[in-house]
Design a protein around this motif. Structure first.
Motif, PDB file in Angstrom:
ATOM      1  N   ILE A  34      -1.946  -1.108  -1.253  1.00 26.05           N
ATOM      2  CA  ILE A  34      -2.155  -0.932  -2.512  1.00 26.05           C
ATOM      3  C   ILE A  34      -3.669  -0.453  -2.756  1.00 26.05           C
ATOM      4  O   ILE A  34      -4.673  -0.907  -1.867  1.00 26.05           O
TER       5      ILE A  34
ATOM      6  N   ALA B  99       5.700  -4.145  -5.139  1.00 28.42           N
ATOM      7  CA  ALA B  99       5.706  -3.402  -3.993  1.00 28.42           C
ATOM      8  C   ALA B  99       7.026  -3.741  -3.096  1.00 28.42           C
ATOM      9  O   ALA B  99       7.329  -2.930  -2.179  1.00 28.42           O
TER      10      ALA B  99
ATOM     11  N   ALA C 269       1.174  -4.279  -9.305  1.00 27.57           N
ATOM     12  CA  ALA C 269       1.566  -3.635  -8.007  1.00 27.57           C
ATOM     13  C   ALA C 269       2.103  -4.495  -7.080  1.00 27.57           C
ATOM     14  O   ALA C 269       3.084  -4.170  -6.163  1.00 27.57           O
TER      15      ALA C 269
ATOM     16  N   HIS D 286       0.527   2.371  -3.028  1.00 30.85           N
ATOM     17  CA  HIS D 286       0.703   1.968  -4.598  1.00 30.85           C
ATOM     18  C   HIS D 286      -0.518   2.171  -4.984  1.00 30.85           C
ATOM     19  O   HIS D 286      -1.568   1.682  -4.569  1.00 30.85           O
TER      20      HIS D 286
END
Ligand code: PMP
Length: 418
Positions: A130, A188, A184, A164
């Motif tokens: 992320i 994910a 996220a 992400h």
């Protein structure tokens, strides 16, 4: 007849890759530096209010002597015992909170983030990452993939599937929530790491909202990932109130990456992590870095830490940073062009807008002001997704008279835009 400057430009253009850029329409040809000042070929001096790499001042004698003394004696690699290496990793680790205690030395911020990614993947046995929108984490293949600033910019190939992107937590423009990273992480499906600068540089000198990293780190850890603080731009006392910018958020990352100011211009970088993550990485494959941690680099790193301590530079960042921010807020009261002033210590941004209601970015004005300030002898630059944020991140020896000069000239130019 071509001037020496025109000649240099032509030679550079002929032999250097065309993807390199220069600062300013009329580039500066610098020949010498000292403290916060750079000198061009004519002897003209420029206040360097932009470059955070010469952290303790350009060409600081203590740092230069450390390089010269060690280079004269010996330079090898980490496969030999050396006192400087032991001294440096101990002293560097001592600046960080527990359990961050295991050090790897590399040669750049990119190398530090590359290694951090390997550590995170080795520890979690996962691939996904992320990142925050508009972030830049380095120039390698893997890091361009983690840098929306690049993969969504000119020449970029877009977001890869393992990455992400969460919205920039930009308090001025909004469009984010404090739960974005958590969302996220949950979606994910197996996140290895969350990479985040502790204050966002390429995103436009954005200061994270209080509680942002705490919330994000909790969520990422709950999802089994590790939290990586990229302190390449922000570390070593620049925050003023703290030695590390992540400390202003009241969190302890699992991995911290360092570069730029760590060597005051000498190519040095570092990764610091926990014993548990370091054990996961010690899987039988040797880690070797030909130049990382060599005795000259360690001498430089030690000298930089000495100067930060001996000259009280963290405290100077706090005091001068507050003074500069006060001055800029005063300018903002008088110039509608200045939509926002933000900063922490000597990490400061000025966001220019055409209209304070619509926040329409004044990008042309920002770059014009930066050009004019350069002509007046002050070096600055712009950044942010709209290219309308003037960045101020000077060497930490930047003092009140330097701030006064910058404020006076900026006031004069901001006035031109009504
Ligand atoms: N991380 C951040 C936040 C950076 O700003 C940079 C460089 N601009 C890097 C990593 C990469 O550092 P280097 O250029 O030393 O490889």
């Amino acid at each position: 007849m071509a001037t020496r400057k025109q000649e240099l430009l032509a030679r550079r253009k002929r032999a250097l890759g065309p993807a390199y850029h220069l600062f300013y329409d009329d580039p500066v040809y610098v020949v010498r530096g000292e403290g916060c000042w750079l000198y061009d070929e004519t002897g003209r001096k420029y206040l360097d209010a932009y470059n955070n790499v010469p952290h303790v001042g350009h060409c600081h004698p203590h740092v230069v002597n450390a390089i010269a003394d060690q280079a004269r004696r010996l330079n090898t690699n980490t496969r030999y015992l050396h006192e400087h290496l032991a001294d440096y990793v101990e002293r560097l680790a001592a600046t960080l909170p527990a359990p961050l205690s295991v050090v790897y030395l590399v040669c750049s911020g990119s190398e530090a983030n590359e290694l951090a990614l390997r550590l995170a993947r080795a520890h979690t046995r996962r691939e996904q990452v992320i990142v925050v929108d508009t972030a830049y984490h380095g120039n390698t293949n893997a890091l361009i993939d983690l840098s929306p600033y690049k993969f969504n910019g000119p020449g970029g190939r877009g977001k890869p599937p393992h990455v992400h992107v969460v919205p920039t937590p930009d308090v001025y423009r909004g469009g984010f929530t404090i739960h974005d990273v958590g969302e996220a992480a949950r979606h994910a499906g197996g996140v290895a790491a969350f990479f985040c600068e502790s204050a966002l540089s390429c995103a436009g000198q954005v200061i994270l909202p209080p509680g942002y990293l705490r919330e994000a780190f909790d969520a990422v850890r709950a999802a089994g990932g590790v939290c990586i603080a990229d302190e390449v731009q922000t570390g070593f006392g620049r925050a003023g109130s703290h030695f590390w910018m992540f400390e202003t958020q009241g969190v302890v990352p699992d991995i911290v990456t360092l570069g730029k100011p760590i060597g005051n211009g000498h190519p040095l970088g570092a990764v610091i992590t926990t014993p548990a993550i370091a054990r996961s990485f010690d899987n039988g494959m040797e880690y070797f870095n030909t130049f990382g941690g060599n005795p000259v680099s360690c001498a430089v790193g030690l000298a930089v830490l000495d100067v930060i301590r001996d000259e009280g530079l963290q405290e100077n960042a706090r005091v001068t940073g507050e003074y500069l921010l006060d001055g800029l807020r005063d300018l903002a009261r008088r110039h509608p062009l200045i939509g926002d002033v933000r900063g922490q210590g000597l990490f400061v941004g000025i966001e220019l807008v055409h209209n304070r209601e619509t926040k329409e970015p004044a990008d042309r004005e920002a770059s014009e002001i930066v050009e004019r300030m350069k002509d007046a002898g002050i070096l600055l630059s712009t950044d942010g997704p709209h290219h309308n944020v003037i960045k101020i991140k000077p060497p930490l020896v930047f003092c009140k008279p330097d701030a006064d000069l910058l404020l006076r000239v900026l006031d004069a130019y901001a006035r031109l835009y009504g």
